[in-house]
Design a protein around this motif. Structure first.
Motif, PDB file in Angstrom:
ATOM      1  N   PHE A 100       0.494 -10.766   6.154  1.00 19.73           N
ATOM      2  CA  PHE A 100      -0.034 -11.854   5.346  1.00 19.73           C
ATOM      3  C   PHE A 100      -0.934 -11.320   4.229  1.00 19.73           C
ATOM      4  O   PHE A 100      -0.906 -11.832   3.100  1.00 19.73           O
ATOM      5  CB  PHE A 100      -0.810 -12.832   6.230  1.00 19.73           C
ATOM      6  CG  PHE A 100      -1.167 -14.108   5.542  1.00 19.73           C
ATOM      7  CD1 PHE A 100      -0.190 -15.011   5.137  1.00 19.73           C
ATOM      8  CD2 PHE A 100      -2.490 -14.419   5.281  1.00 19.73           C
ATOM      9  CE1 PHE A 100      -0.517 -16.182   4.486  1.00 19.73           C
ATOM     10  CE2 PHE A 100      -2.833 -15.592   4.626  1.00 19.73           C
ATOM     11  CZ  PHE A 100      -1.841 -16.480   4.233  1.00 19.73           C
ATOM     12  N   ALA A 101      -1.747 -10.297   4.537  1.00 18.40           N
ATOM     13  CA  ALA A 101      -2.614  -9.711   3.512  1.00 18.40           C
ATOM     14  C   ALA A 101      -1.779  -9.086   2.393  1.00 18.40           C
ATOM     15  O   ALA A 101      -2.080  -9.252   1.201  1.00 18.40           O
ATOM     16  CB  ALA A 101      -3.526  -8.667   4.136  1.00 18.40           C
ATOM     17  N   ILE A 102      -0.717  -8.370   2.771  1.00 18.85           N
ATOM     18  CA  ILE A 102       0.160  -7.774   1.755  1.00 18.85           C
ATOM     19  C   ILE A 102       0.864  -8.865   0.958  1.00 18.85           C
ATOM     20  O   ILE A 102       1.003  -8.781  -0.274  1.00 18.85           O
ATOM     21  CB  ILE A 102       1.186  -6.836   2.419  1.00 18.85           C
ATOM     22  CG1 ILE A 102       0.475  -5.650   3.078  1.00 18.85           C
ATOM     23  CG2 ILE A 102       2.206  -6.339   1.404  1.00 18.85           C
ATOM     24  CD1 ILE A 102       1.398  -4.755   3.875  1.00 18.85           C
ATOM     25  N   ALA A 103       1.291  -9.932   1.642  1.00 22.14           N
ATOM     26  CA  ALA A 103       2.001 -11.025   0.969  1.00 22.14           C
ATOM     27  C   ALA A 103       1.111 -11.701  -0.071  1.00 22.14           C
ATOM     28  O   ALA A 103       1.557 -11.994  -1.188  1.00 22.14           O
ATOM     29  CB  ALA A 103       2.484 -12.041   2.001  1.00 22.14           C
ATOM     30  N   LEU A 104      -0.129 -11.946   0.277  1.00 17.80           N
ATOM     31  CA  LEU A 104      -1.039 -12.579  -0.681  1.00 17.80           C
ATOM     32  C   LEU A 104      -1.256 -11.700  -1.907  1.00 17.80           C
ATOM     33  O   LEU A 104      -1.291 -12.185  -3.040  1.00 17.80           O
ATOM     34  CB  LEU A 104      -2.381 -12.882  -0.007  1.00 17.80           C
ATOM     35  CG  LEU A 104      -2.411 -14.063   0.965  1.00 17.80           C
ATOM     36  CD1 LEU A 104      -3.803 -14.211   1.567  1.00 17.80           C
ATOM     37  CD2 LEU A 104      -2.007 -15.360   0.267  1.00 17.80           C
ATOM     38  N   SER A 105      -1.412 -10.396  -1.679  1.00 20.62           N
ATOM     39  CA  SER A 105      -1.636  -9.493  -2.809  1.00 20.62           C
ATOM     40  C   SER A 105      -0.389  -9.397  -3.687  1.00 20.62           C
ATOM     41  O   SER A 105      -0.488  -9.375  -4.916  1.00 20.62           O
ATOM     42  CB  SER A 105      -2.039  -8.109  -2.301  1.00 20.62           C
ATOM     43  OG  SER A 105      -1.032  -7.551  -1.477  1.00 20.62           O
TER      44      SER A 105
ATOM     45  N   GLY B 266      -4.456  -4.397   0.075  1.00 19.46           N
ATOM     46  CA  GLY B 266      -3.576  -4.839   1.151  1.00 19.46           C
ATOM     47  C   GLY B 266      -2.876  -3.682   1.838  1.00 19.46           C
ATOM     48  O   GLY B 266      -2.752  -3.648   3.069  1.00 19.46           O
ATOM     49  N   LEU B 267      -2.418  -2.699   1.046  1.00 16.93           N
ATOM     50  CA  LEU B 267      -1.742  -1.534   1.632  1.00 16.93           C
ATOM     51  C   LEU B 267      -2.726  -0.675   2.425  1.00 16.93           C
ATOM     52  O   LEU B 267      -2.369  -0.116   3.474  1.00 16.93           O
ATOM     53  CB  LEU B 267      -1.087  -0.711   0.524  1.00 16.93           C
ATOM     54  CG  LEU B 267       0.074  -1.388  -0.212  1.00 16.93           C
ATOM     55  CD1 LEU B 267       0.600  -0.488  -1.314  1.00 16.93           C
ATOM     56  CD2 LEU B 267       1.196  -1.740   0.761  1.00 16.93           C
ATOM     57  N   ILE B 268      -3.951  -0.558   1.933  1.00 17.47           N
ATOM     58  CA  ILE B 268      -4.962   0.196   2.684  1.00 17.47           C
ATOM     59  C   ILE B 268      -5.271  -0.514   4.001  1.00 17.47           C
ATOM     60  O   ILE B 268      -5.502   0.134   5.037  1.00 17.47           O
ATOM     61  CB  ILE B 268      -6.234   0.373   1.840  1.00 17.47           C
ATOM     62  CG1 ILE B 268      -5.958   1.331   0.684  1.00 17.47           C
ATOM     63  CG2 ILE B 268      -7.391   0.893   2.688  1.00 17.47           C
ATOM     64  CD1 ILE B 268      -7.108   1.506  -0.273  1.00 17.47           C
ATOM     65  N   GLY B 269      -5.252  -1.841   3.990  1.00 23.21           N
ATOM     66  CA  GLY B 269      -5.427  -2.587   5.234  1.00 23.21           C
ATOM     67  C   GLY B 269      -4.321  -2.281   6.224  1.00 23.21           C
ATOM     68  O   GLY B 269      -4.562  -2.141   7.434  1.00 23.21           O
ATOM     69  N   MET B 270      -3.091  -2.174   5.719  1.00 22.32           N
ATOM     70  CA  MET B 270      -1.970  -1.791   6.583  1.00 22.32           C
ATOM     71  C   MET B 270      -2.185  -0.401   7.155  1.00 22.32           C
ATOM     72  O   MET B 270      -1.988  -0.155   8.366  1.00 22.32           O
ATOM     73  CB  MET B 270      -0.675  -1.829   5.776  1.00 22.32           C
ATOM     74  CG  MET B 270       0.554  -1.331   6.510  1.00 22.32           C
ATOM     75  SD  MET B 270       1.918  -0.956   5.389  1.00 22.32           S
ATOM     76  CE  MET B 270       1.288   0.525   4.588  1.00 22.32           C
TER      77      MET B 270
ATOM     78  N   LEU C 295       7.729  -4.357   3.653  1.00 24.38           N
ATOM     79  CA  LEU C 295       8.895  -5.152   3.262  1.00 24.38           C
ATOM     80  C   LEU C 295       8.706  -6.616   3.650  1.00 24.38           C
ATOM     81  O   LEU C 295       9.003  -7.526   2.858  1.00 24.38           O
ATOM     82  CB  LEU C 295      10.152  -4.591   3.924  1.00 24.38           C
ATOM     83  CG  LEU C 295      11.469  -5.297   3.590  1.00 24.38           C
ATOM     84  CD1 LEU C 295      11.742  -5.234   2.091  1.00 24.38           C
ATOM     85  CD2 LEU C 295      12.627  -4.698   4.378  1.00 24.38           C
ATOM     86  N   ALA C 296       8.193  -6.850   4.863  1.00 23.28           N
ATOM     87  CA  ALA C 296       7.934  -8.231   5.285  1.00 23.28           C
ATOM     88  C   ALA C 296       6.880  -8.870   4.385  1.00 23.28           C
ATOM     89  O   ALA C 296       6.988 -10.051   4.022  1.00 23.28           O
ATOM     90  CB  ALA C 296       7.475  -8.255   6.745  1.00 23.28           C
ATOM     91  N   GLY C 297       5.855  -8.099   3.999  1.00 26.04           N
ATOM     92  CA  GLY C 297       4.827  -8.629   3.103  1.00 26.04           C
ATOM     93  C   GLY C 297       5.383  -8.965   1.736  1.00 26.04           C
ATOM     94  O   GLY C 297       5.029 -10.000   1.144  1.00 26.04           O
ATOM     95  N   VAL C 298       6.262  -8.110   1.210  1.00 29.65           N
ATOM     96  CA  VAL C 298       6.874  -8.362  -0.100  1.00 29.65           C
ATOM     97  C   VAL C 298       7.734  -9.625  -0.066  1.00 29.65           C
ATOM     98  O   VAL C 298       7.668 -10.474  -0.959  1.00 29.65           O
ATOM     99  CB  VAL C 298       7.708  -7.147  -0.542  1.00 29.65           C
ATOM    100  CG1 VAL C 298       8.629  -7.509  -1.699  1.00 29.65           C
ATOM    101  CG2 VAL C 298       6.792  -6.001  -0.946  1.00 29.65           C
TER     102      VAL C 298
END
Length: 421
Positions: free
Chosen positions: A23-28, A303-307, A348-351
């Motif tokens: 979700f964090a990656i998706a928002l970014s 977001g990527l750093i969070g991942m 990929l799921a975030g994108v």
């Protein structure tokens, strides 16, 4: 394929953390693409506002200011220009058509523009698209007729025959109104996606009639007041206008006529080329565009750093899992590959979720953004540049996934079996 199944099973066991990361990656990603989409469409919208006009002429000021108030209805003119100056250049041998523009009044926050019927005949937008009437007709000899832009009619719920009162000045709320001279709606233009949609068009005679009994910005009172019927019988030839647009017989004459207008001794005038002025405008806004884009990139990086943090944090908890995989025959590169696949799957799921959020947001806000900001956001597939941005995000996720993969690769079987809690 088995690495993918293992990675999905492992993420399923940590579904809550994985979902938060996605979700964090998706928002970014959604923010980055939204900024890019708005930037691109705003530039296209500005570029499509005027087409086929060779010169815009107004009182001497700045070229961007002249462009903004004459075409985009933003800001105000520094001064008016005399009617005889307009007539002189409208009758120039190199001029094919001329459109006078008179600004200064409004209606419930929308600009009123006085012009002639030449505006509906010669004004072009986008790729030389002419203005078209959705219903009704253009104004005729009656000075108290108005043609509405599509957005004005839709937002205010006006139809043909509606009687409306214009206000003096361009403030959203005006205490000075032309109550004694109402206008009748005779036509509504088709939507163009330009400032034309947010404009009320009246004749120059109508603009003159509104102010025929005004002095020093205030209406006359008592016997000095002129009614609408009295105004109809008076000479309504304008003495001043705000600006005018010119179309020339030959593009070759553009620069020579521009020089002639700029050097005109009758009064200080400025002639600009719309395309050149637009480039100047975008060069001024370029820094802000880049700053907003950089901020969006940093949001994606966060977001990527969070991942990466989530995967690294889970490594200590999964060291026994890694040791068991090693004990059943998995090689070190299998363990490393498992973590890289996990990182890629999360990104990929975030994108994909980010794209979904983007399109849901556009679908929900499309009409509001167009109505209030005149910006049309299409539900179109990602452009080539946007695909490259998404590819760069996935590549960055792969690189970040190599960090926990390297750490897992270095862990020994004995360390995993003898983990200390």
């Amino acid at each position: 394929m088995y690495l993918l199944r293992l990675a999905l099973a492992s993420l399923g066991n940590r579904r809550f953390t994985a979902l938060l990361t996605v979700f964090a990656i998706a928002l970014s990603v959604c923010l980055l693409l939204a900024v890019e989409r708005v930037r691109t469409e705003a530039r296209a919208s500005f570029a499509n506002t005027i087409s086929g006009t060779d010169l815009i002429v107004g009182a001497r000021s700045g070229s961007i200011n002249l462009l903004l108030y004459s075409v985009f209805r933003i800001g105000n003119a520094t001064n008016n220009i005399r009617w005889d100056s307009f007539e002189r250049f409208a009758e120039h041998r190199q001029v094919k058509w001329a459109i006078p523009i008179s600004l200064g009044d409004s209606h419930r926050g929308y600009r009123v523009m006085g012009t002639s019927t030449a505006y509906f005949e010669h004004y072009r937008y986008a790729r030389s698209q002419p203005l078209q009437l959705r219903v009704g007709r253009t104004f005729t000899d009656d000075p108290f007729e108005v043609v509405l832009g599509a957005e004005v009619a839709q937002a205010l719920g006006y139809g043909l025959g509606e009687q409306i009162v214009l206000a003096h000045g361009v403030a959203p709320i005006s205490l000075l109104k032309h109550d004694d001279k109402p206008f009748s709606v005779v036509g509504i233009l088709a939507r163009t996606g330009t400032p034309v949609d947010r404009t009320l068009h009246i004749s120059l005679a109508g603009m003159e009639a509104l102010h025929i009994d005004w002095q020093n910005g205030m209406p006359a009172r008592g016997a000095a007041q002129v009614s609408a019927e009295q105004a109809r019988a008076m000479d309504l030839q304008p003495k001043q206008i705000t600006a005018f647009l010119l179309g020339l017989n030959s593009k070759i004459a553009t620069f020579s006529l521009q020089r002639e207008i700029n050097e005109y001794r009758g009064e200080p005038l400025l002639a600009i080329l719309p395309g050149v002025a637009l480039q100047e405008l975008w060069s001024l806004m370029g820094t802000a565009e880049k700053a907003l884009f950089v901020v969006s990139l940093f949001v994606v990086l966060t977001g990527l750093i969070g991942m990466l943090t989530a995967i690294l944090t889970s490594l200590n908890e999964r060291r026994r899992e890694m040791a068991i995989l090693r004990s059943v025959g998995a090689r070190p590169w299998h363990i490393a590959g498992l973590l890289v696949v996990e990182a890629f799957a999360l990104a990929l799921a975030g994108v994909l979720l980010g794209l979904l959020l983007l399109y849901l947001g556009i679908a929900g806000a499309q009409s509001y953004v167009q109505a209030h900001y005149g910006l049309y956001l299409p539900l179109s597939a990602p452009s080539g540049y946007e695909w490259r941005l998404l590819g760069a995000i996935l590549a960055a996720a792969l690189l970040m996934g190599c960090v926990p993969a390297w750490r897992a690769y270095r862990q020994s079987l004995a360390d995993g079996l003898s983990i200390r809690l």
